[in-house]
Design a protein around this motif. Structure first.
Motif, short mmCIF file in Angstrom:
data_model
loop_
_atom_site.label_atom_id
_atom_site.label_comp_id
_atom_site.label_asym_id
_atom_site.label_seq_id
_atom_site.Cartn_x
_atom_site.Cartn_y
_atom_site.Cartn_z
N PRO A 146 0.90 14.86 9.59
CA PRO A 146 0.51 15.20 10.97
C PRO A 146 1.06 14.23 12.01
O PRO A 146 1.45 14.64 13.10
CB PRO A 146 -1.01 15.15 10.94
N TRP A 147 1.10 12.95 11.67
CA TRP A 147 1.63 11.96 12.61
C TRP A 147 3.13 12.12 12.78
O TRP A 147 3.66 11.96 13.89
CB TRP A 147 1.29 10.54 12.15
N ALA A 148 3.83 12.41 11.69
CA ALA A 148 5.27 12.64 11.77
C ALA A 148 5.57 13.85 12.64
O ALA A 148 6.50 13.83 13.46
CB ALA A 148 5.85 12.83 10.38
N LEU A 149 4.76 14.92 12.49
CA LEU A 149 4.93 16.11 13.31
C LEU A 149 4.67 15.78 14.78
O LEU A 149 5.42 16.18 15.67
CB LEU A 149 3.99 17.22 12.83
N PHE A 150 3.58 15.05 15.04
CA PHE A 150 3.22 14.69 16.42
C PHE A 150 4.32 13.88 17.09
O PHE A 150 4.77 14.19 18.20
CB PHE A 150 1.90 13.91 16.42
N PHE A 151 4.78 12.84 16.42
CA PHE A 151 5.81 11.99 17.03
C PHE A 151 7.16 12.71 17.08
O PHE A 151 7.97 12.43 17.96
CB PHE A 151 5.91 10.65 16.30
N PRO A 179 0.83 -1.21 0.00
CA PRO A 179 0.00 0.00 0.00
C PRO A 179 0.86 1.26 0.00
O PRO A 179 1.90 1.31 0.66
CB PRO A 179 -0.81 -0.12 1.30
N THR A 180 0.43 2.23 -0.73
CA THR A 180 1.12 3.52 -0.73
C THR A 180 0.33 4.47 0.16
O THR A 180 -0.90 4.54 0.09
CB THR A 180 1.22 4.10 -2.14
N ILE A 181 1.04 5.16 1.03
CA ILE A 181 0.41 6.11 1.95
C ILE A 181 0.83 7.51 1.54
O ILE A 181 2.02 7.81 1.49
CB ILE A 181 0.84 5.83 3.41
N PRO A 182 -0.12 8.37 1.22
CA PRO A 182 0.24 9.73 0.81
C PRO A 182 0.92 10.50 1.93
O PRO A 182 0.64 10.31 3.11
CB PRO A 182 -1.11 10.38 0.47
N VAL A 183 1.83 11.39 1.54
CA VAL A 183 2.57 12.20 2.52
C VAL A 183 1.63 13.06 3.34
O VAL A 183 1.84 13.28 4.53
CB VAL A 183 3.62 13.07 1.79
N ARG A 184 0.53 13.54 2.72
CA ARG A 184 -0.43 14.37 3.44
C ARG A 184 -1.04 13.65 4.64
O ARG A 184 -1.40 14.27 5.63
CB ARG A 184 -1.58 14.80 2.52
N GLU A 185 -1.18 12.32 4.54
CA GLU A 185 -1.73 11.56 5.67
C GLU A 185 -0.67 11.27 6.73
O GLU A 185 -0.99 11.12 7.91
CB GLU A 185 -2.33 10.24 5.17
N ILE A 186 0.58 11.18 6.33
CA ILE A 186 1.64 10.86 7.29
C ILE A 186 2.13 12.11 8.01
O ILE A 186 2.53 12.04 9.18
CB ILE A 186 2.81 10.16 6.56
#
Ligand SMILES: [Zn+2]
Length: 71
Positions: free
Chosen positions: A24-29, A15-22
């Motif tokens: 906020p989680w990358a910022l949070f972590f 599966p490919t996950i768009p950067v737009r979905e990742i």
């Protein structure tokens, strides 16, 4: 003897996950990691979010494990 469940010729769909979905989680972590790094490295009691040196004592072994100067 184990039996292989792989089917010859079958393709695995990655599966490919768009950067737009990742993002906020990358910022949070990332912020959570920086906060953890602050508590381990910079929290000395003098520069501390809660007063006192309780957090310094809690992360004391982690400080030495990561090589931060302590005492
Ligand atoms: Zn120490």
């Amino acid at each position: 003897m184990s039996q292989s469940t792989a089917v010859p010729g079958a393709e695995v769909q990655v599966p490919t996950i768009p950067v737009r979905e990742i993002a906020p989680w990358a910022l949070f972590f990332g912020l959570l990691g920086l906060l953890t790094l602050f508590f381990i490295s910079a929290d000395q009691g003098a520069i501390s979010i809660p007063s006192g040196n309780a957090i310094h004592e809690w992360v004391h072994d982690g400080r030495h494990l990561l090589g931060y100067p302590c005492h």
